[in-house]
Design a protein around this motif. Sequence first.
Motif, PDB file in Angstrom:
ATOM      1  N   TYR A  25       0.841  -1.205   0.000  1.00 22.71           N
ATOM      2  CA  TYR A  25       0.000   0.000   0.000  1.00 22.71           C
ATOM      3  C   TYR A  25       0.876   1.256   0.000  1.00 22.71           C
ATOM      4  O   TYR A  25       0.628   2.198  -0.748  1.00 22.71           O
ATOM      5  N   VAL A  26       1.921   1.251   0.822  1.00 18.20           N
ATOM      6  CA  VAL A  26       2.862   2.374   0.857  1.00 18.20           C
ATOM      7  C   VAL A  26       3.507   2.549  -0.520  1.00 18.20           C
ATOM      8  O   VAL A  26       3.622   3.677  -1.016  1.00 18.20           O
ATOM      9  N   ALA A  27       3.911   1.453  -1.141  1.00 22.79           N
ATOM     10  CA  ALA A  27       4.530   1.531  -2.471  1.00 22.79           C
ATOM     11  C   ALA A  27       3.550   2.120  -3.489  1.00 22.79           C
ATOM     12  O   ALA A  27       3.942   2.918  -4.352  1.00 22.79           O
ATOM     13  N   LEU A  28       2.291   1.742  -3.400  1.00 24.42           N
ATOM     14  CA  LEU A  28       1.275   2.290  -4.305  1.00 24.42           C
ATOM     15  C   LEU A  28       1.137   3.797  -4.118  1.00 24.42           C
ATOM     16  O   LEU A  28       1.088   4.559  -5.086  1.00 24.42           O
ATOM     17  N   LEU A  43      -9.376   5.598  -3.664  1.00 19.86           N
ATOM     18  CA  LEU A  43      -8.887   6.315  -2.480  1.00 19.86           C
ATOM     19  C   LEU A  43      -9.178   7.808  -2.547  1.00 19.86           C
ATOM     20  O   LEU A  43      -9.224   8.484  -1.528  1.00 19.86           O
ATOM     21  N   ALA A  44      -9.313   8.317  -3.756  1.00 26.16           N
ATOM     22  CA  ALA A  44      -9.570   9.752  -3.953  1.00 26.16           C
ATOM     23  C   ALA A  44     -10.583   9.902  -5.093  1.00 26.16           C
ATOM     24  O   ALA A  44     -10.238  10.345  -6.180  1.00 26.16           O
ATOM     25  N   PRO A  45     -11.834   9.517  -4.832  1.00 27.12           N
ATOM     26  CA  PRO A  45     -12.828   9.523  -5.907  1.00 27.12           C
ATOM     27  C   PRO A  45     -13.243  10.947  -6.295  1.00 27.12           C
ATOM     28  O   PRO A  45     -13.104  11.887  -5.528  1.00 27.12           O
ATOM     29  N   LEU A  66      -4.556  14.580  -0.371  1.00 26.42           N
ATOM     30  CA  LEU A  66      -5.283  13.471   0.235  1.00 26.42           C
ATOM     31  C   LEU A  66      -4.448  12.186   0.194  1.00 26.42           C
ATOM     32  O   LEU A  66      -4.328  11.472   1.194  1.00 26.42           O
ATOM     33  N   LEU A  67      -3.841  11.904  -0.940  1.00 26.57           N
ATOM     34  CA  LEU A  67      -3.019  10.698  -1.057  1.00 26.57           C
ATOM     35  C   LEU A  67      -1.752  10.794  -0.204  1.00 26.57           C
ATOM     36  O   LEU A  67      -1.311   9.794   0.367  1.00 26.57           O
ATOM     37  N   ALA A  74      -0.270   5.504   6.588  1.00 28.82           N
ATOM     38  CA  ALA A  74       0.189   4.135   6.337  1.00 28.82           C
ATOM     39  C   ALA A  74       1.599   3.924   6.896  1.00 28.82           C
ATOM     40  O   ALA A  74       1.904   2.856   7.441  1.00 28.82           O
ATOM     41  N   LEU A  75       2.432   4.930   6.784  1.00 27.49           N
ATOM     42  CA  LEU A  75       3.787   4.825   7.337  1.00 27.49           C
ATOM     43  C   LEU A  75       3.750   4.728   8.861  1.00 27.49           C
ATOM     44  O   LEU A  75       4.566   4.026   9.467  1.00 27.49           O
ATOM     45  N   SER A  76       2.792   5.393   9.479  1.00 26.90           N
ATOM     46  CA  SER A  76       2.619   5.300  10.927  1.00 26.90           C
ATOM     47  C   SER A  76       2.231   3.873  11.332  1.00 26.90           C
ATOM     48  O   SER A  76       2.767   3.318  12.296  1.00 26.90           O
ATOM     49  N   VAL A  77       1.321   3.277  10.582  1.00 30.97           N
ATOM     50  CA  VAL A  77       0.913   1.894  10.850  1.00 30.97           C
ATOM     51  C   VAL A  77       2.099   0.961  10.619  1.00 30.97           C
ATOM     52  O   VAL A  77       2.362   0.050  11.410  1.00 30.97           O
TER      53      VAL A  77
END
Length: 159
Positions: A25-28, A43-45, A66-67, A74-77
Motif C-alpha cells: 500500500y505504501v509503495a502504491l 482512495l480519492a474519488p 489526500l493521497l 500508512a507509514l505510521s501503521v
Amino acid sequence: MSGAPLSIEFAEVEGRHLLAIVDEYVALLDGPRDAKDAGVNRLAPDPYPDDRDAADEYRNSTREDLLDARLAEALSVRTALEGFENPVDADLTMRTIAISPTDLDPWLRTLSGIRLVLASRLGIGQHDVHDVEDPRFGTYDWLGYRLELLVQLADQHDA
C-alpha cells in the motif's frame, strides 16, 4: 480520544502478512500515481462525476494532498508493525501491538484504504459478480475482521 493505548493481538504470521500488505500500500501511494489506476481512484474519488470541470479542479487542488495524508498514515501503521520484520517466534505465537488513541484513526483509515484498493482489484462494488475464489478475497475479509476488532476496541475504550 485520549488515555491508555489500545491493545490488539496478532499471530506472528498475521503480523508479517499485514506488514507486507501495508508495504504494498505504501509503495502504491509513494510511487507514480496513475490517474487511470482504479485502486488509487477509489482512495480519492471524484465528488463531481457529472461535472468534468469541477472534478478536474477538485482533483488538481486536493488529490495529491489526500493521497499524501494516506501515505503518512500508512507509514505510521507500518512503524507499529516493524517488530514483525524479523520474527523470532513460531507462526502462531501471539504478539500484542499497542495502538495509542491518537494512532487509532490512522490505523482505521489505512486498513480501510487497503480494503478499498483490494475491492477495486476484485471488482467489488463495480459489478455484482466477483470471484470469491480469488485469494485476495480472503485478505479483503480478514482486513474487514481486523477493522471490526479495532472499532470494538475503540468503543470499549470510550465506554
